[in-house]
Design a protein around this motif. Structure first.
Motif, PDB file in Angstrom:
ATOM      1  N   ARG A   1      87.129  52.418  62.814  1.00  0.00           N
ATOM      2  CA  ARG A   1      86.900  51.888  64.229  1.00  0.00           C
ATOM      3  C   ARG A   1      86.908  52.857  65.352  1.00  0.00           C
ATOM      4  N   MET A   2      88.059  53.591  65.263  1.00  0.00           N
ATOM      5  CA  MET A   2      88.417  54.484  66.223  1.00  0.00           C
ATOM      6  C   MET A   2      87.385  55.414  66.363  1.00  0.00           C
ATOM      7  N   LYS A   3      87.169  56.252  65.424  1.00  0.00           N
ATOM      8  CA  LYS A   3      86.170  57.267  64.892  1.00  0.00           C
ATOM      9  C   LYS A   3      84.684  56.911  65.600  1.00  0.00           C
ATOM     10  N   LEU A   4      84.371  55.647  65.172  1.00  0.00           N
ATOM     11  CA  LEU A   4      82.985  54.936  65.715  1.00  0.00           C
ATOM     12  C   LEU A   4      83.067  54.668  67.202  1.00  0.00           C
ATOM     13  N   TYR A   5      84.118  54.440  67.752  1.00  0.00           N
ATOM     14  CA  TYR A   5      84.206  54.116  69.146  1.00  0.00           C
ATOM     15  C   TYR A   5      84.175  55.808  69.848  1.00  0.00           C
ATOM     16  N   ARG A   6      84.994  56.579  69.481  1.00  0.00           N
ATOM     17  CA  ARG A   6      84.795  57.869  70.017  1.00  0.00           C
ATOM     18  C   ARG A   6      83.473  58.549  69.830  1.00  0.00           C
ATOM     19  N   LEU A   7      82.837  58.395  68.750  1.00  0.00           N
ATOM     20  CA  LEU A   7      81.342  58.874  68.680  1.00  0.00           C
ATOM     21  C   LEU A   7      80.477  58.196  69.455  1.00  0.00           C
ATOM     22  N   LEU A   8      80.671  56.861  69.551  1.00  0.00           N
ATOM     23  CA  LEU A   8      79.707  56.049  70.680  1.00  0.00           C
ATOM     24  C   LEU A   8      79.933  56.659  72.065  1.00  0.00           C
TER      25      LEU A   8
ATOM     26  N   ALA B   1      75.058  56.095  73.380  1.00  0.00           N
ATOM     27  CA  ALA B   1      74.437  54.911  72.506  1.00  0.00           C
ATOM     28  C   ALA B   1      74.139  55.382  71.250  1.00  0.00           C
ATOM     29  N   ALA B   2      74.114  54.616  70.156  1.00  0.00           N
ATOM     30  CA  ALA B   2      73.629  55.025  68.903  1.00  0.00           C
ATOM     31  C   ALA B   2      73.728  53.724  68.001  1.00  0.00           C
ATOM     32  N   THR B   3      73.039  53.925  67.057  1.00  0.00           N
ATOM     33  CA  THR B   3      72.682  52.620  66.080  1.00  0.00           C
ATOM     34  C   THR B   3      73.757  52.787  65.028  1.00  0.00           C
ATOM     35  N   ALA B   4      73.996  51.818  64.247  1.00  0.00           N
ATOM     36  CA  ALA B   4      74.845  51.929  63.227  1.00  0.00           C
ATOM     37  C   ALA B   4      74.265  52.924  61.817  1.00  0.00           C
ATOM     38  N   SER B   5      73.182  53.054  61.814  1.00  0.00           N
ATOM     39  CA  SER B   5      72.701  54.060  60.674  1.00  0.00           C
ATOM     40  C   SER B   5      72.851  55.500  61.321  1.00  0.00           C
ATOM     41  N   GLN B   6      72.719  55.732  62.581  1.00  0.00           N
ATOM     42  CA  GLN B   6      73.246  56.920  63.214  1.00  0.00           C
ATOM     43  C   GLN B   6      74.485  57.723  62.929  1.00  0.00           C
ATOM     44  N   LEU B   7      75.609  56.449  63.084  1.00  0.00           N
ATOM     45  CA  LEU B   7      76.889  56.481  63.266  1.00  0.00           C
ATOM     46  C   LEU B   7      77.187  56.621  61.566  1.00  0.00           C
TER      47      LEU B   7
ATOM     48  N   GLU C   1      79.686  57.220  55.774  1.00  0.00           N
ATOM     49  CA  GLU C   1      79.858  55.750  55.378  1.00  0.00           C
ATOM     50  C   GLU C   1      78.625  54.794  55.135  1.00  0.00           C
ATOM     51  N   ALA C   2      78.634  53.784  54.529  1.00  0.00           N
ATOM     52  CA  ALA C   2      77.424  52.865  54.431  1.00  0.00           C
ATOM     53  C   ALA C   2      76.994  52.249  55.798  1.00  0.00           C
ATOM     54  N   ALA C   3      75.752  52.216  56.092  1.00  0.00           N
ATOM     55  CA  ALA C   3      75.279  51.484  57.504  1.00  0.00           C
ATOM     56  C   ALA C   3      75.737  50.195  57.465  1.00  0.00           C
ATOM     57  N   SER C   4      75.953  49.288  56.406  1.00  0.00           N
ATOM     58  CA  SER C   4      76.355  48.053  56.475  1.00  0.00           C
ATOM     59  C   SER C   4      78.108  47.951  56.665  1.00  0.00           C
ATOM     60  N   LEU C   5      78.651  48.776  56.356  1.00  0.00           N
ATOM     61  CA  LEU C   5      80.041  48.689  56.601  1.00  0.00           C
ATOM     62  C   LEU C   5      80.278  49.169  58.014  1.00  0.00           C
ATOM     63  N   VAL C   6      79.693  50.316  58.648  1.00  0.00           N
ATOM     64  CA  VAL C   6      79.754  50.559  59.923  1.00  0.00           C
ATOM     65  C   VAL C   6      79.327  49.500  60.906  1.00  0.00           C
ATOM     66  N   SER C   7      78.067  48.850  60.383  1.00  0.00           N
ATOM     67  CA  SER C   7      77.750  47.766  61.162  1.00  0.00           C
ATOM     68  C   SER C   7      78.526  46.760  61.356  1.00  0.00           C
ATOM     69  N   TYR C   8      79.323  46.452  60.331  1.00  0.00           N
ATOM     70  CA  TYR C   8      80.364  45.477  60.292  1.00  0.00           C
ATOM     71  C   TYR C   8      81.570  45.730  61.234  1.00  0.00           C
ATOM     72  N   HIS C   9      81.892  47.051  61.082  1.00  0.00           N
ATOM     73  CA  HIS C   9      83.027  47.485  62.062  1.00  0.00           C
ATOM     74  C   HIS C   9      82.516  47.693  63.497  1.00  0.00           C
ATOM     75  N   LEU C  10      81.371  47.857  63.743  1.00  0.00           N
ATOM     76  CA  LEU C  10      80.861  47.738  65.190  1.00  0.00           C
ATOM     77  C   LEU C  10      80.662  46.403  65.799  1.00  0.00           C
ATOM     78  N   ARG C  11      80.510  45.362  65.035  1.00  0.00           N
ATOM     79  CA  ARG C  11      80.775  44.092  65.356  1.00  0.00           C
ATOM     80  C   ARG C  11      81.873  43.606  65.609  1.00  0.00           C
ATOM     81  N   LYS C  12      82.840  44.217  65.069  1.00  0.00           N
ATOM     82  CA  LYS C  12      84.392  43.665  65.319  1.00  0.00           C
ATOM     83  C   LYS C  12      84.837  44.615  66.669  1.00  0.00           C
ATOM     84  N   LEU C  13      84.342  45.567  66.909  1.00  0.00           N
ATOM     85  CA  LEU C  13      84.483  46.348  68.076  1.00  0.00           C
ATOM     86  C   LEU C  13      83.928  45.631  69.385  1.00  0.00           C
ATOM     87  N   ALA C  14      82.583  44.945  69.048  1.00  0.00           N
ATOM     88  CA  ALA C  14      82.058  44.348  70.002  1.00  0.00           C
ATOM     89  C   ALA C  14      82.783  42.862  70.209  1.00  0.00           C
ATOM     90  N   GLY C  15      83.254  42.267  69.127  1.00  0.00           N
ATOM     91  CA  GLY C  15      83.803  40.925  69.346  1.00  0.00           C
ATOM     92  C   GLY C  15      85.159  40.961  70.262  1.00  0.00           C
TER      93      GLY C  15
END
Length: 195
Positions: free
Chosen positions: A23-30, A35-41, A47-61
């Motif tokens: 999540r910290m890596k994703l936050y830094r990349l964003l 702005a980016a999509t789960a697939s781009q990240l 990592e799988a886009a589905s896993l990245v999407s899950y973690h992005l939703r956690k950050l958004a939550g």
């Protein structure tokens, strides 16, 4: 929605949400991309886009990121952006309970490890940056004799200077001055020690 100023993280749940290695890596990349999509990240973190999407939703939550305006015509794509200009985490907000102090320590250690990983990646690839960037990049250590108040003043002055350079660089880039402009990480630590 436009990002708010730097967000202070004061609750344990949000700290734990951010203090996950991926999540910290994703936050830094964003933060770097804007702005980016789960697939781009997912491509960037291998990592799988589905896993990245899950973690992005956690950050958004926890309000750390938010949905962004779509940047393409594909309505299936969900774009994300940081919800603020950054985050700050202060030790004083996590001292009142052992669990909070332990979580803050674990998060701080993760952030230091990831910053060191970024610097090691630069060192390993330094030959590819060329002499201009290698002369501009620096590594220094200063051993000072200060009071806690003087260290706090130094921190404020350094942060003000960093913000000035960031604002000027972003303004020049927005005006079309993009030649030679790269992402730059500046890691500064100020801490007491005894020998």
């Amino acid at each position: 929605m436009s990002p708010e100023k730097s967000r202070e993280i004061t609750d344990l749940g949000t700290l734990k949400a951010l203090a996950h290695p991926l999540r910290m890596k994703l936050y830094r990349l964003l933060f770097v991309a804007g702005a980016a999509t789960a697939s781009q990240l997912a491509e960037q973190v291998d990592e799988a886009a589905s896993l990245v999407s899950y973690h992005l939703r956690k950050l958004a939550g926890h309000g750390l990121i938010e949905e962004a305006e779509p940047r393409s015509g594909d309505a299936r794509e969900r774009w994300w952006q940081p919800a603020s200009d950054g985050v700050s985490i202060r030790d004083e907000d996590f001292r009142d309970a052992p669990e909070k102090a332990a979580a803050h320590l674990a998060a701080s250690r993760l952030f230091v490890e990831q910053r060191a990983e970024m610097y090691r990646a630069y060192l390993d690839g330094r030959a590819h940056w060329g002499p201009e960037w290698n002369e501009a990049a620096h590594d220094s250590e200063s051993l000072l004799r200060l009071t806690a108040a003087e260290l706090a003043g130094l921190q404020k002055d350094l942060l003000d200077l960093v913000k000035k350079y960031d604002a000027e660089g972003r303004a020049r880039e927005a005006a079309g001055d993009t030649e030679g402009r790269e992402n730059v990480a500046l890691h500064v630590y100020g801490f007491p020690f005894r020998v």
